[in-house]
Design a protein around this motif. Sequence first.
Motif, PDB file in Angstrom:
ATOM      1  N   TRP A   1      -1.759 -13.524  -6.364  1.00 19.14           N
ATOM      2  CA  TRP A   1      -1.395 -14.585  -5.431  1.00 19.14           C
ATOM      3  C   TRP A   1      -1.653 -14.206  -3.981  1.00 19.14           C
ATOM      4  O   TRP A   1      -2.078 -15.013  -3.184  1.00 19.14           O
ATOM      5  CB  TRP A   1       0.081 -14.958  -5.575  1.00 19.14           C
ATOM      6  N   PHE A   2      -1.329 -12.960  -3.653  1.00 16.44           N
ATOM      7  CA  PHE A   2      -1.382 -12.601  -2.241  1.00 16.44           C
ATOM      8  C   PHE A   2      -2.491 -11.613  -1.907  1.00 16.44           C
ATOM      9  O   PHE A   2      -2.615 -11.181  -0.772  1.00 16.44           O
ATOM     10  CB  PHE A   2      -0.034 -12.036  -1.788  1.00 16.44           C
ATOM     11  N   GLY A   3      -3.277 -11.247  -2.926  1.00 18.19           N
ATOM     12  CA  GLY A   3      -4.392 -10.348  -2.670  1.00 18.19           C
ATOM     13  C   GLY A   3      -3.946  -9.025  -2.071  1.00 18.19           C
ATOM     14  O   GLY A   3      -2.955  -8.446  -2.492  1.00 18.19           O
ATOM     15  N   GLU A   4      -4.680  -8.597  -1.055  1.00 18.41           N
ATOM     16  CA  GLU A   4      -4.399  -7.315  -0.408  1.00 18.41           C
ATOM     17  C   GLU A   4      -3.011  -7.281   0.207  1.00 18.41           C
ATOM     18  O   GLU A   4      -2.339  -6.258   0.239  1.00 18.41           O
ATOM     19  CB  GLU A   4      -5.457  -7.047   0.683  1.00 18.41           C
ATOM     20  N   ALA A   5      -2.568  -8.443   0.726  1.00 22.70           N
ATOM     21  CA  ALA A   5      -1.273  -8.492   1.412  1.00 22.70           C
ATOM     22  C   ALA A   5      -0.129  -8.114   0.471  1.00 22.70           C
ATOM     23  O   ALA A   5       0.927  -7.668   0.916  1.00 22.70           O
ATOM     24  CB  ALA A   5      -1.041  -9.886   1.992  1.00 22.70           C
ATOM     25  N   ALA A   6      -0.349  -8.299  -0.835  1.00 25.19           N
ATOM     26  CA  ALA A   6       0.707  -7.989  -1.802  1.00 25.19           C
ATOM     27  C   ALA A   6       1.100  -6.523  -1.741  1.00 25.19           C
ATOM     28  O   ALA A   6       2.218  -6.154  -2.092  1.00 25.19           O
ATOM     29  CB  ALA A   6       0.243  -8.356  -3.205  1.00 25.19           C
ATOM     30  N   LYS A   7       0.168  -5.668  -1.287  1.00 25.96           N
ATOM     31  CA  LYS A   7       0.487  -4.248  -1.158  1.00 25.96           C
ATOM     32  C   LYS A   7       1.625  -4.026  -0.175  1.00 25.96           C
ATOM     33  O   LYS A   7       2.348  -3.051  -0.262  1.00 25.96           O
ATOM     34  CB  LYS A   7      -0.746  -3.501  -0.650  1.00 25.96           C
ATOM     35  N   HIS A   8       1.721  -4.945   0.754  1.00 25.81           N
ATOM     36  CA  HIS A   8       2.741  -4.783   1.797  1.00 25.81           C
ATOM     37  C   HIS A   8       3.951  -5.678   1.546  1.00 25.81           C
ATOM     38  O   HIS A   8       4.564  -6.189   2.468  1.00 25.81           O
ATOM     39  CB  HIS A   8       2.124  -5.084   3.168  1.00 25.81           C
TER      40      HIS A   8
END
Lengths: 250, 325, 287
Positions: free
Chosen positions: B283-290
């Motif tokens: 759902w959030f792509g790379e941002a999901a890491k944060h």
Amino acid sequence: MAAEPILRTEALTRRFGGLTAVNDVRIDLRMGEIHAVIGPNGAGKSTLTNLLSGDLPPTSGRILFRDRDIAGRTPHRISRLGVGRSYQKTNIFKPFTVLENCRLAAQSRAPHALRILSRAERFRDLARNAEAALELAGLAQRADEIAANLSHGEQRQLEIAMCLATAPTLLLLDEPLAGMGATESARMVELIRALGRDHAVMLIEHDMDAVFAVAQRLTVMVNGEVLESGMPEAVRASPAVQSAYLGHGE
Amino acid sequence: MNRRRSDIALAAALLALALFPLAGSTFYLQLVTKIMAMAIFAMSLDLLVGYTGLVSLGHAAFFGIAGYTLALLSPQYEAANLWTTLPAAMAACAMFALVTGALVLRTSGIYFIMVTLAFAQMAYFVFHDTALGGGSDGIYIYVKPEMKLAGRTLLDLGDLGQFYDLVLILMTAVYLFLRRLLGSPFGRALAGIRANEQRMRSLGFPTFRYKLAAYVIAGALAGISGYLAALQFGFVNPEILSWHNSGIVLMMVILGGMGTLHGAIIGAFALVLLQEVLANQAWFGEAAKHWQLAMGVLIVLVALFLPRGLAGLGARPRKASADGR
Amino acid sequence: MDFYFFLIQVLNGVQYGLLLFLVASGLTLIFGIMGIINLAHGSFYMLGAYLAWSLAQYTGSLTAAIALGVVLTIALGIALEQVLFRHLYARDHLYQVLLTYGLILVFDELRSMIWGDDVHGVAVPALLAFSIPLTENLSYPFYRLAMSAVCLVIAGALWLLIRHTRLGMMIRAGASNREMVQALGINIRLVYTVVFALGVALAGFAGMLAAPVSSVFPSMGGQVLIISFVVVVIGGIGSVWGALAAALLIGMADTFGKVLVPEVSAAIVYLVMAAVLLWRPEGLFKR
């Protein structure tokens, strides 16, 4: 009236830093007697109450309750010996109902307080004690009201009712009439008079009419010390008391 | 009537949870199992925070001690016995609660928060620095405990669905136990202590003993959740005692709305699911890491605007309409 | 244990204790005056260290990095107080815990996004990068001594500030009686902002000083926070001098614990705290 004192103090003293709030006080309280303690603000009356109830430990001196020294014991142990107190500033469980306030008070005397899996309502005797205390204090019709919603006078009555629900033999009443209207006051005076018949009562009060209406014994405190103690009429007539306290202001 | 309605809602929710394994995939079954164990953890803390007014920031100590108890009592290549290890884990937690509780309950307010945190940290270092629990690597539990009665296996805890059932049963049991306890004279006394402890003392209640009893009960119940978590994941390491774990469970209690047992359960579901959503890369792509950043911001917002947690969300409009007339 | 070895341990203990004092004094002031429990206080220490590391790379000088870093942490303190913390004064401790816990997550993740999760070493400034020989094979790094000296200077400055300035008077009054301060017409809002910014700067500065000694790593904030809690509990909330005494006590207990009983050294500071709680639950220097 000349019963043996149920509580007496010997050289009771409490200091706060350099200030001696209660100095070498001797006082005795008897069953069936209302003992009023009067004096100007800052005379040490509330501190004396706090020492007797255990809310404050004394700096020195003894408090003999039924010939046992209870000085410095914790409030809950003193309470369990049969000493009940009311507070000058209303001190109740505001979020609870009136009945629950008294039910908790009654529960403090119940041996099954640690039964953790029985419903509290099942203990009918506690509810009965609580209801009886409310009846006595004139709050029976308000039992289901939330305590925070009571009028000031009613909260004062609840304060006394909670005290009664612990079935004390000795009552320490700290300005029960404070902030009450005339009718409420009259009710409260009647209640105190009635309680005086089968309890030992120490009454701290500024309302002199009320004091002289109910007290069988009177102690005047000034600057932490006992100025005069005895029958109300004799104390009233004392020149020292006249000049130090009663003389002006009344 | 209000109570009746909430009972019906609760029964419906429990039924839904009981039927969930029929529909859920392995992933979701594991997730909900984990959440239900956390819900036990949150309910046990709510007894302290919500009902007794004791804000503990060291609750993870019990979670961890129970997990380590299971790990240490498990023979390496054989199954441990649930009937002995679960009570043992709870007893270990109760002991720790009794000893540290006698100390931390001498303080109150801010001190209490700091001191509970400090003692949990002490437990963390004991497992982290000594050989007792395998140091910072922790211990694996290779074989799941067995749950037998008269030689017959009641539930096979290695089976995902059956383990799910056990956790659901225990969560329900803890809920019912606490509800019973809170309605008892003891529970009423705790409520009195929360409302006005000084008055309770002057009425003759030995409030220290009541608080200590609540602390020990809360510790033992938290032990159930730590035991289940260790059983589910098959290993323990010092991080389960870390103060982040204590923080998370406190968030659950506050988020769900303190002083309501179902709130603690809702808080556990909300927080863990929120974490899953925020960390969802699909759902959030790379941002999901944060995801931690988003989680932190959300927690700050809850503290500022939702003092009564999610429970306050539902209550607010009703109150507004009552006032609006 | 021979004399020089003992001396080194004492110096280490004092240095660690003084560093803890910098963190704990801010914590105890914020508790004592503003009534706020700030779990994010350790994050400021961690941010300080990372600032020192990255700014030292840009500027090429740790001293310049520290000067810049202090300005930045003060600005951060003022901003946080204005935007977030002022909403917490009248609130229950629980919400302070909640909000500051959220802040920890935010700061940790920001740190990870900006600087990564690696451990970094920070070079001691060349001027201070030498050791004082004690015996043939024992020496003591001068930077550590300099650290202790700087911490002592700051402790002295704090003393002057609290004893002899108008702000200090407000701080002392505010710690003992909030209503009285307001009755005196003192701008309590301003006092709060200054105290908070001071606390943040002290924690950040401690992190910057410590960076060359402890290196820079992600979990450094949490560690120092919990030990600082222990210091504040032992010293008594709101007492700066209690924090100093307790910080030195903990510094010594931890240092000698590591030497004498290494297996349980991490637990020792907590045992000291337990003993203090038994003896004086309000802390050693509760006013």
